[in-house]
Design a protein around this motif. Sequence first.
Motif, PDB file in Angstrom:
ATOM      1  N   ILE A  27      67.562  42.226  71.009  1.00 31.15           N
ATOM      2  CA  ILE A  27      66.858  42.776  69.853  1.00 31.15           C
ATOM      3  C   ILE A  27      65.394  42.358  69.929  1.00 31.15           C
ATOM      4  CG2 ILE A  27      66.669  42.731  67.339  1.00 31.15           C
ATOM      5  CD1 ILE A  27      69.695  42.247  67.249  1.00 31.15           C
ATOM      6  N   ALA A  28      64.522  43.348  69.822  1.00 30.88           N
ATOM      7  CA  ALA A  28      63.084  43.084  69.819  1.00 30.88           C
ATOM      8  C   ALA A  28      62.424  44.097  68.904  1.00 30.88           C
ATOM      9  CB  ALA A  28      62.534  43.195  71.239  1.00 30.88           C
ATOM     10  N   GLY A  29      61.193  43.811  68.526  1.00 29.80           N
ATOM     11  CA  GLY A  29      60.456  44.743  67.669  1.00 29.80           C
ATOM     12  C   GLY A  29      60.765  44.534  66.206  1.00 29.80           C
ATOM     13  N   LEU A  30      60.706  45.610  65.452  1.00 31.50           N
ATOM     14  CA  LEU A  30      60.925  45.555  64.007  1.00 31.50           C
ATOM     15  C   LEU A  30      62.386  45.259  63.694  1.00 31.50           C
ATOM     16  CD1 LEU A  30      59.631  46.001  61.199  1.00 31.50           C
ATOM     17  CD2 LEU A  30      60.311  48.399  61.403  1.00 31.50           C
ATOM     18  N   VAL A  31      62.619  44.258  62.842  1.00 26.61           N
ATOM     19  CA  VAL A  31      63.986  43.879  62.462  1.00 26.61           C
ATOM     20  C   VAL A  31      64.065  43.677  60.952  1.00 26.61           C
ATOM     21  CG1 VAL A  31      64.522  42.761  64.669  1.00 26.61           C
ATOM     22  CG2 VAL A  31      63.613  41.395  62.796  1.00 26.61           C
ATOM     23  N   CYS A  32      65.263  43.825  60.423  1.00 23.79           N
ATOM     24  CA  CYS A  32      65.515  43.516  59.020  1.00 23.79           C
ATOM     25  C   CYS A  32      65.267  42.024  58.811  1.00 23.79           C
ATOM     26  CB  CYS A  32      66.950  43.884  58.652  1.00 23.79           C
ATOM     27  SG  CYS A  32      67.436  43.360  56.987  1.00 23.79           S
TER      28      CYS A  32
ATOM     29  N   PRO B  20      63.973  51.121  63.042  1.00 25.89           N
ATOM     30  CA  PRO B  20      62.976  51.999  63.660  1.00 25.89           C
ATOM     31  C   PRO B  20      61.598  51.715  63.067  1.00 25.89           C
ATOM     32  CG  PRO B  20      64.277  53.220  62.054  1.00 25.89           C
ATOM     33  CD  PRO B  20      64.883  51.846  62.153  1.00 25.89           C
ATOM     34  N   GLY B  21      60.586  51.917  63.859  1.00 24.84           N
ATOM     35  CA  GLY B  21      59.230  51.717  63.372  1.00 24.84           C
ATOM     36  C   GLY B  21      58.537  50.580  64.075  1.00 24.84           C
ATOM     37  N   GLU B  22      57.349  50.301  63.618  1.00 28.75           N
ATOM     38  CA  GLU B  22      56.502  49.286  64.215  1.00 28.75           C
ATOM     39  C   GLU B  22      56.455  48.054  63.319  1.00 28.75           C
ATOM     40  OE1 GLU B  22      51.841  48.993  65.468  1.00 28.75           O
ATOM     41  OE2 GLU B  22      52.854  50.931  65.639  1.00 28.75           O
ATOM     42  N   ASP B  23      56.467  46.887  63.922  1.00 21.89           N
ATOM     43  CA  ASP B  23      56.400  45.636  63.174  1.00 21.89           C
ATOM     44  C   ASP B  23      54.965  45.408  62.720  1.00 21.89           C
ATOM     45  OD1 ASP B  23      56.635  43.135  62.080  1.00 21.89           O
ATOM     46  OD2 ASP B  23      57.526  42.210  63.852  1.00 21.89           O
ATOM     47  N   LEU B  24      54.737  45.491  61.427  1.00 23.74           N
ATOM     48  CA  LEU B  24      53.404  45.291  60.859  1.00 23.74           C
ATOM     49  C   LEU B  24      53.234  43.893  60.269  1.00 23.74           C
ATOM     50  CD1 LEU B  24      53.031  48.778  59.121  1.00 23.74           C
ATOM     51  CD2 LEU B  24      52.192  48.056  61.369  1.00 23.74           C
ATOM     52  N   GLY B  25      54.222  43.024  60.503  1.00 22.38           N
ATOM     53  CA  GLY B  25      54.128  41.658  60.025  1.00 22.38           C
ATOM     54  C   GLY B  25      54.566  41.456  58.584  1.00 22.38           C
TER      55      GLY B  25
END
Length: 174
Positions: free
Chosen positions: A39-44, A52-57
């Motif tokens: 698992i990488a990227g945007l997570v719950c 889905p989507g981009e991790d905006l912090g």
Amino acid sequence: MGLQAMLRLIYPPQCLGCEELVTSDFGLCGPCWRDTPFIAGLVCDSCGLPLPGEDLGEPVYCDDCLTIARPWMRGRAALLYAGNGRKMVLQLKHGDRLDLAKPAGGWLLRAAKPLLRPDTLIAPVPLHWFRLFRRRYNQSALLANSLAHVAQLDHCPDLLIRHRYTASQEGRDK
């Protein structure tokens, strides 16, 4: 030639997934790495499932965590329980593959890094004494120890005690 070098000649490093030769101990070959659902990227922010989507912090939540009250605040997962991920979890849990705990600690660190602070205490989920007797080891304790080691955090393997025997998680999807 040192003892370690001689052992490497006799027992070269093998992939944790398929036993093909690899370049380092506790590694995965290219195909097994590709087929392992890390698992990488945007997570719950609550359960750690990929979104889905981009991790905006900023914290985001999956539909389940928006509708179901969780007994924890934040969580992360290193990999999905599917394919090679499921295979490795079951091998660690029931197949006496204790060697999987060491690399899994590094995978957990990568996933949990946003949650860890210098004063974090790592404590494993305990097994009931009867299940521990049958299994002979607590895979959660092995993972906690590995994570604490690579994260350089304090670890308390006996902080929690499970007094009640509970049903197995086998066959449950959530």
